[in-house]
Design an enzyme around this catalytic site. Structure first.
Site, PDB file in Angstrom:
ATOM      1  N   LEU A 121       8.079  16.412   0.843  1.00 19.55           N
ATOM      2  CA  LEU A 121       6.981  15.621   1.381  1.00 19.55           C
ATOM      3  C   LEU A 121       6.346  14.795   0.267  1.00 19.55           C
ATOM      4  O   LEU A 121       6.264  15.242  -0.880  1.00 19.55           O
ATOM      5  CB  LEU A 121       5.913  16.521   2.006  1.00 19.55           C
ATOM      6  CG  LEU A 121       6.314  17.351   3.234  1.00 19.55           C
ATOM      7  CD1 LEU A 121       5.142  18.203   3.695  1.00 19.55           C
ATOM      8  CD2 LEU A 121       6.802  16.462   4.358  1.00 19.55           C
ATOM      9  N   ASP A 122       5.871  13.597   0.629  1.00 13.83           N
ATOM     10  CA  ASP A 122       5.110  12.798  -0.320  1.00 13.83           C
ATOM     11  C   ASP A 122       3.868  13.566  -0.770  1.00 13.83           C
ATOM     12  O   ASP A 122       3.375  14.452  -0.057  1.00 13.83           O
ATOM     13  CB  ASP A 122       4.674  11.474   0.324  1.00 13.83           C
ATOM     14  CG  ASP A 122       5.836  10.547   0.633  1.00 13.83           C
ATOM     15  OD1 ASP A 122       6.906  10.725   0.009  1.00 13.83           O
ATOM     16  OD2 ASP A 122       5.667   9.664   1.485  1.00 13.83           O
ATOM     17  N   LYS A 123       3.334  13.192  -1.912  1.00 10.42           N
ATOM     18  CA  LYS A 123       2.179  13.881  -2.495  1.00 10.42           C
ATOM     19  C   LYS A 123       1.027  14.004  -1.505  1.00 10.42           C
ATOM     20  O   LYS A 123       0.398  15.063  -1.388  1.00 10.42           O
ATOM     21  CB  LYS A 123       1.732  13.125  -3.747  1.00 10.42           C
ATOM     22  CG  LYS A 123       0.462  13.642  -4.413  1.00 10.42           C
ATOM     23  CD  LYS A 123       0.209  12.882  -5.698  1.00 10.42           C
ATOM     24  CE  LYS A 123      -1.143  13.262  -6.318  1.00 10.42           C
ATOM     25  NZ  LYS A 123      -2.267  12.691  -5.559  1.00 10.42           N
ATOM     26  N   ASP A 124       0.719  12.945  -0.781  1.00 11.81           N
ATOM     27  CA  ASP A 124      -0.447  12.961   0.104  1.00 11.81           C
ATOM     28  C   ASP A 124      -0.108  13.276   1.558  1.00 11.81           C
ATOM     29  O   ASP A 124      -0.978  13.161   2.432  1.00 11.81           O
ATOM     30  CB  ASP A 124      -1.188  11.624   0.016  1.00 11.81           C
ATOM     31  CG  ASP A 124      -1.892  11.460  -1.322  1.00 11.81           C
ATOM     32  OD1 ASP A 124      -2.370  12.470  -1.859  1.00 11.81           O
ATOM     33  OD2 ASP A 124      -1.951  10.328  -1.842  1.00 11.81           O
ATOM     34  N   THR A 125       1.126  13.676   1.821  1.00  4.37           N
ATOM     35  CA  THR A 125       1.498  14.177   3.144  1.00  4.37           C
ATOM     36  C   THR A 125       1.392  15.693   3.123  1.00  4.37           C
ATOM     37  O   THR A 125       1.827  16.342   2.169  1.00  4.37           O
ATOM     38  CB  THR A 125       2.926  13.752   3.514  1.00  4.37           C
ATOM     39  OG1 THR A 125       3.009  12.330   3.538  1.00  4.37           O
ATOM     40  CG2 THR A 125       3.332  14.297   4.875  1.00  4.37           C
TER      41      THR A 125
END
Length: 313
Positions: free
Chosen positions: A148-152
Site C-alpha cells: 500500500l502507498d504510504k498514505d493508504t
C-alpha cells in the site's frame, strides 16, 4: 520487549526453517517430479540444494533423482533467508489481523510506508515485521505480497517464505487473489457500477507520478457506488473498488482519469480540505490459503478520518 540482539543469539539454538511435508500417493515418481507437482519451482529446488536447505524421504536426505514409493514421506526444509542490506529489523507496533506459519495479515495505518526507501529508511511495515521475525526466531525475510502507498490505510499480506510468496503471486496473476478498497471521491459519481480499463505509465518528467497513456501497462479497476453525500455544499461519493491488476497508484490514476479524484489526494487532483491524505482504504483481502487451499477472507473497517468525512453533510 526483548532486545533484538538477545534474540539473535537464541535463533542459533533451534531450527525454525520453513518446511513442508507430503505423503506420496503415486508409485515410481522421481522426487523432482513429485515436488514440481506440489508447486515447488526449479528455482526453489536449486536454492534448497545450494543455500542451506534439505530434501528428505522418510527422514533420509535424498537428491532430486530419487525414485519414490507409495506412502513415502517427503520433506523439504527451505534454506534460511536473510533480509536485504537495506532492511534493518526494528521494534515497532504491528496491528496483526491473522498469522500462521505461512502468512501474516496486517492492518496498516495511514502515514506509514510499507517498505524502506531513500526518504523513509526506517519505521516501515517491513522494518517492524523483520524485527518481529527476529524476536520469533524465524530465519526469514519479509515478502510483501500486497503493498500500500504510504498514505493508504488497510490490509497488507506478508508471506513468510519466498515459496509462499511465489504461490500467492501466481494467484494474483490468475485472478484468484481479490483486493477490495473503499474510497471517498470528489464529485457525484453517476454510474452505480462501471469498470475502468485504461493503461497506466510513468508521467513524463516525473519519477513519482503515473498517468493514463496508450503505451502504459494494462490496468483494470471495478467501481461500485456505496453512498452519495454532500459536505459544505460539495458533492462527495463513497465507492468500493476491486483491483484486477496492481499498477503503481492504479486507483488514484484511474479515478483522476474518470473525473473523480480521491478526497485528500493533492498529487492527483484532489483537495486536502476535508482530509490530509488520500481517502483510500484496503478493506478486504480474499484468496486461497497457499498451503491448505481453503478460501479465506479478511476485513478491515474504514478508519476514523474517512468515517468522519461521511458523517458531515
Amino acid at each position: 520487549m526483548i532486545p533484538l540482539s538477545t534474540v539473535i543469539f537464541d535463533v542459533m539454538k533451534k531450527d525454525l526453517r520453513f518446511r513442508l511435508v507430503f505423503l506420496v500417493d503415486e508409485e515410481g515418481m522421481l522426487l523432482r517430479e513429485f515436488l514440481h507437482s506440489k508447486g515447488i519451482s526449479k528455482r526453489t529446488l536449486t536454492a534448497t540444494k545450494y543455500e542451506g536447505g534439505h530434501l528428505t524421504v522418510n527422514g533420509h536426505e535424498q537428491n532430486v533423482r530419487h525414485r519414490l514409493q507409495l506412502g513415502d514421506e517427503v520433506a523439504i526444509i527451505f534454506p534460511p533467508e536473510q533480509p536485504s542490506e537495506g532492511l534493518h529489523p526494528e521494534d515497532g507496533p504491528l496491528d496483526i489481523v491473522y498469522e500462521d506459519e505461512a502468512i501474516l495479515i496486517l492492518n496498516k495505518p495511514p502515514g506509514q510506508s510499507t517498505i524502506p526507501s531513500r526518504d523513509h529508511p526506517g519505521g516501515t511495515v517491513a522494518n517492524y515485521v523483520a524485527g518481529k521475525f527476529v524476536r520469533d526466531g524465524l530465519p526469514a525475510t519479509v515478502h510483501v505480497v500486497t503493498r500500500l502507498d504510504k498514505d493508504t490505510s488497510g490490509l497488507i499480506c506478508i508471506a513468510k517464505n519466498r515459496h509462499i510468496h511465489h504461490l500467492l503471486s501466481e494467484q494474483m496473476v490468475s485472478s484468484g487473489f481479490h483486493r477490495q478498497y473503499v474510497a471517498i471521491v470528489e464529485g457525484w459519481v453517476k454510474e452505480n457500477c462501471f469498470t475502468i480499463e485504461q493503461p497506466i505509465g510513468r508521467k513524463d518528467g516525473s519519477i513519482i507520478e503515473r498517468m493514463v497513456r496508450e503505451d502504459g501497462q494494462f490496468a483494470r479497476t471495478d467501481v461500485e457506488v456505496q453512498h452519495h453525500f454532500e459536505k459544505e455544499g460539495h458533492a462527495l461519493t463513497r465507492i468500493a473498488l476491486v483491483l484486477h491488476t496492481g499498477r503503481t497508484h492504479q486507483i488514484r490514476v484511474h479515478l483522476q482519469w474518470a473525473g473523480y479524484p480521491l478526497a485528500g489526494d493533492d498529487l492527483y487532483g484532489g483537495t486536502e480540505h476535508w482530509i490530509g491524505r488520500q481517502a483510500l482504504h484496503c478493506a478486504t483481502l480474499s484468496f486461497r490459503h497457499p498451503l491448505t487451499g481453503a478460501d479465506i477472507q479478511f476485513d478491515s473497517d474504514m478508519p476514523a478520518d474517512m468515517q468522519n468525512i461521511s458523517r458531515i453533510r
